[in-house]
Design a protein around this motif. Structure first.
Motif, PDB file in Angstrom:
ATOM      1  N   TYR A   5     -13.346  -5.265 -34.342  1.00  0.00           N
ATOM      2  CA  TYR A   5     -12.859  -4.559 -33.084  1.00  0.00           C
ATOM      3  C   TYR A   5     -12.682  -5.901 -32.202  1.00  0.00           C
ATOM      4  CZ  TYR A   5     -12.385  -2.467 -28.690  1.00  0.00           C
ATOM      5  OH  TYR A   5     -12.198  -2.355 -27.273  1.00  0.00           O
ATOM      6  N   PHE A   6     -13.604  -6.814 -32.147  1.00  0.00           N
ATOM      7  CA  PHE A   6     -13.459  -8.016 -31.185  1.00  0.00           C
ATOM      8  C   PHE A   6     -12.494  -9.132 -31.650  1.00  0.00           C
ATOM      9  CE2 PHE A   6     -17.680  -6.276 -29.793  1.00  0.00           C
ATOM     10  CZ  PHE A   6     -17.267  -5.994 -28.537  1.00  0.00           C
ATOM     11  N   PHE A   7     -12.553  -9.183 -33.013  1.00  0.00           N
ATOM     12  CA  PHE A   7     -11.570 -10.350 -33.463  1.00  0.00           C
ATOM     13  C   PHE A   7     -10.349  -9.766 -34.367  1.00  0.00           C
ATOM     14  CE2 PHE A   7     -16.028 -11.811 -33.352  1.00  0.00           C
ATOM     15  CZ  PHE A   7     -16.045 -12.708 -32.390  1.00  0.00           C
ATOM     16  N   GLY A   8     -10.236  -8.467 -34.556  1.00  0.00           N
ATOM     17  CA  GLY A   8      -9.148  -7.982 -35.597  1.00  0.00           C
ATOM     18  C   GLY A   8      -7.734  -7.935 -34.700  1.00  0.00           C
ATOM     19  N   GLY A   9      -7.796  -7.697 -33.634  1.00  0.00           N
ATOM     20  CA  GLY A   9      -6.580  -7.543 -32.586  1.00  0.00           C
ATOM     21  C   GLY A   9      -6.440  -6.031 -32.444  1.00  0.00           C
ATOM     22  N   PRO A  10      -5.516  -5.793 -31.625  1.00  0.00           N
ATOM     23  CA  PRO A  10      -5.286  -4.533 -31.114  1.00  0.00           C
ATOM     24  C   PRO A  10      -5.044  -3.418 -32.026  1.00  0.00           C
ATOM     25  CG  PRO A  10      -3.715  -5.780 -30.083  1.00  0.00           C
ATOM     26  CD  PRO A  10      -4.843  -6.596 -30.598  1.00  0.00           C
ATOM     27  N   VAL A  11      -4.209  -3.802 -32.991  1.00  0.00           N
ATOM     28  CA  VAL A  11      -3.819  -3.155 -34.241  1.00  0.00           C
ATOM     29  C   VAL A  11      -4.812  -2.211 -34.720  1.00  0.00           C
ATOM     30  CG1 VAL A  11      -2.619  -2.830 -36.492  1.00  0.00           C
ATOM     31  CG2 VAL A  11      -1.740  -4.631 -34.401  1.00  0.00           C
ATOM     32  N   VAL A  12      -6.150  -2.704 -35.178  1.00  0.00           N
ATOM     33  CA  VAL A  12      -7.228  -2.334 -35.669  1.00  0.00           C
ATOM     34  C   VAL A  12      -8.130  -1.665 -34.865  1.00  0.00           C
ATOM     35  CG1 VAL A  12      -6.807  -3.710 -37.844  1.00  0.00           C
ATOM     36  CG2 VAL A  12      -8.349  -4.344 -36.197  1.00  0.00           C
ATOM     37  N   HIS A  13      -8.136  -1.728 -33.477  1.00  0.00           N
ATOM     38  CA  HIS A  13      -9.156  -1.158 -32.571  1.00  0.00           C
ATOM     39  C   HIS A  13      -9.239   0.394 -32.909  1.00  0.00           C
ATOM     40  CE1 HIS A  13      -8.699  -4.625 -29.283  1.00  0.00           C
ATOM     41  NE2 HIS A  13      -9.254  -4.870 -30.189  1.00  0.00           N
ATOM     42  N   GLY A  14      -8.282   1.016 -33.090  1.00  0.00           N
ATOM     43  CA  GLY A  14      -8.407   2.465 -33.388  1.00  0.00           C
ATOM     44  C   GLY A  14      -9.416   2.777 -34.770  1.00  0.00           C
TER      45      GLY A  14
END
Length: 318
Positions: free
Chosen positions: A261-270
C-alpha cells in the motif's frame, strides 16, 4: 516460533453463541449496505475512455494525476506502462467530450485531454485512445460474481473429498462470511470497487481457506489420536494448537500488504486495502466461526476415521 503456548486451553467454543451472533449480524449489515448503498464501481465496470499518453521526458503518475485534476478531469486512474515516459489514463468523459446527441466523441476526448496535460507539460501526446462501454462492465461484474461462487463451491468440493461434508459446509459458510463482510466495508466507505479489488476478494477467499484447512487438519488428527474424543474439547484444542501459526501468518501477510500500500503506488491501493480487511476478517472467522459450525453440524470421531474395505478372506477366518 510461537506467540501463544501450544498447549494453551482458551475456551473459544464457550464464546460460540456470541461470536457466531456477531458474525451473523455483520453479514446482515454488509448485505444491507450492498443492497441499499451499493458499490462505488470503478471504470472497469461503469465504462469510460482509456488513453495511452506519451511524454518526451520522464514523468510520474502523480504529475499526470495532478494535471488532470487541475484541468477538471476528476477520479481518473493513471498507471505507468512499464517505463517513465508512457502512462495509461482512464476516466469518465465530461460533458465537453460528448457530441450534441450526448455520445462520447473520441476526437473531443483526445483534444480536451491533450490541452489539459499540455497546460502542465508541453512534451505530451496521445498515442492511442479507446472507449469501454458499460455493457462490457456489466459482463465483467457478472463474471466476477460467478468466479467467486465457483471458487467457493470448488473449495467446498475439495474439502468434502479430503475431509468430510461437514467441513465443506463450514468452509463455504465462512468463506461467504469473509467475502460478504469485506465487500460490505467497501459499500460502507464507498471506496472505488474495480477489477483489482475483485481480484483481491478472490485472493481473500483463497487466503482464508488456507487458515481453515490448517485448523481442520488438526481437528482430524486429534480426533483420530484421542481415545475418548469429545467434539467440543477436540475443536478447542485444535484452535489453541494452531493459534500461533494463524496469528503469525496473518501478521506477516498484513505487513506485506501494508508495504504494498505505502510503496506500490495508487494502482495497487485497492488490492492492498481489500487484503488487509480480508486477512482480519478471515483470521477471526477461522478462530471464532468455523469450529462452532462444525460442532453444531455434529462432527465426530467416527466421521473422520479412515474407511477400510471389507475383505471377504478375513471375514472367513476364525
Amino acid at each position: 516460533m510461537e506467540i501463544f503456548n501450544h498447549n494453551a486451553n482458551v475456551n473459544f467454543l464457550g464464546m460460540r453463541k456470541i461470536s457466531v451472533g456477531i458474525a451473523i449480524l455483520l453479514m446482515a449489515v454488509s448485505f444491507g449496505l450492498i443492497a441499499i448503498k451499493g458499490l462505488n464501481y470503478g471504470l472497469d465496470f461503469t465504462g469510460g475512455v482509456s488513453l495511452v499518453v506519451d511524454y518526451e521526458n520522464p514523468v510520474t503518475t502523480a504529475e499526470v494525476q495532478e494535471a488532470l485534476e487541475k484541468g477538471g478531469i476528476e477520479h481518473s486512474l493513471v498507471a505507468s506502462l512499464g517505463g517513465t515516459r508512457e502512462v495509461s489514463v482512464r476516466f469518465q468523459p465530461t460533458a465537453v467530450m460528448k457530441d450534441e446527441a450526448g455520445k462520447i466523441n473520441l476526437d473531443k476526448v483526445s483534444a480536451v485531454t491533450t490541452g489539459v496535460l499540455k497546460a502542465s507539460r508541453p512534451d505530451v501526446s496521445i498515442k492511442s485512445r479507446d472507449y469501454v462501454s458499460s455493457t462490457v462492465g456489466d459482463e465483467l461484474r457478472s463474471d466476477g460474481i460467478m468466479a467467486a461462487l465457483v471458487v467457493m463451491l470448488g473449495i467446498g468440493l475439495y474439502l468434502g473429498i479430503r475431509f468430510e461434508w461437514r467441513f465443506a459446509v463450514a468452509a463455504i459458510v465462512t468463506e461467504l462470511h469473509d467475502a460478504l463482510i469485506t465487500v460490505g466495508v467497501f459499500a460502507l466507505v464507498q471506496r472505488e470497487f474495480d477489477l483489482t479489488v475483485l481480484a483481491s476478494v478472490l485472493a481473500v477467499i483463497g487466503y482464508s481457506i488456507n487458515d481453515k484447512v490448517v485448523v481442520f487438519d488438526r481437528v482430524r488428527e486429534l480426533f483420530r489420536l484421542a481415545r475418548k474424543a469429545e467434539p467440543e474439547e477436540i475443536l478447542n484444542r485444535s484452535i489453541n494448537n494452531t493459534l500461533s501459526r494463524t496469528i503469525i501468518t496473518a501478521l506477516f501477510t498484513a505487513i506485506t500488504m501494508a508495504a504494498l500500500y505505502f510503496f506500490g503506488g495508487p494502482v495497487v491501493h485497492g488490492f492492498a486495502i481489500t487484503m488487509l480487511i480480508g486477512i482480519l476478517v478471515g483470521t477471526l472467522s477461522s478462530i471464532f466461526v468455523a469450529s462452532p459450525i462444525l460442532l453444531w453440524l455434529g462432527v465426530s470421531k467416527q466421521d473422520l476415521m479412515p474407511k477400510t474395505k471389507e475383505n471377504p478372506e478375513l471375514a472367513r477366518r476364525p
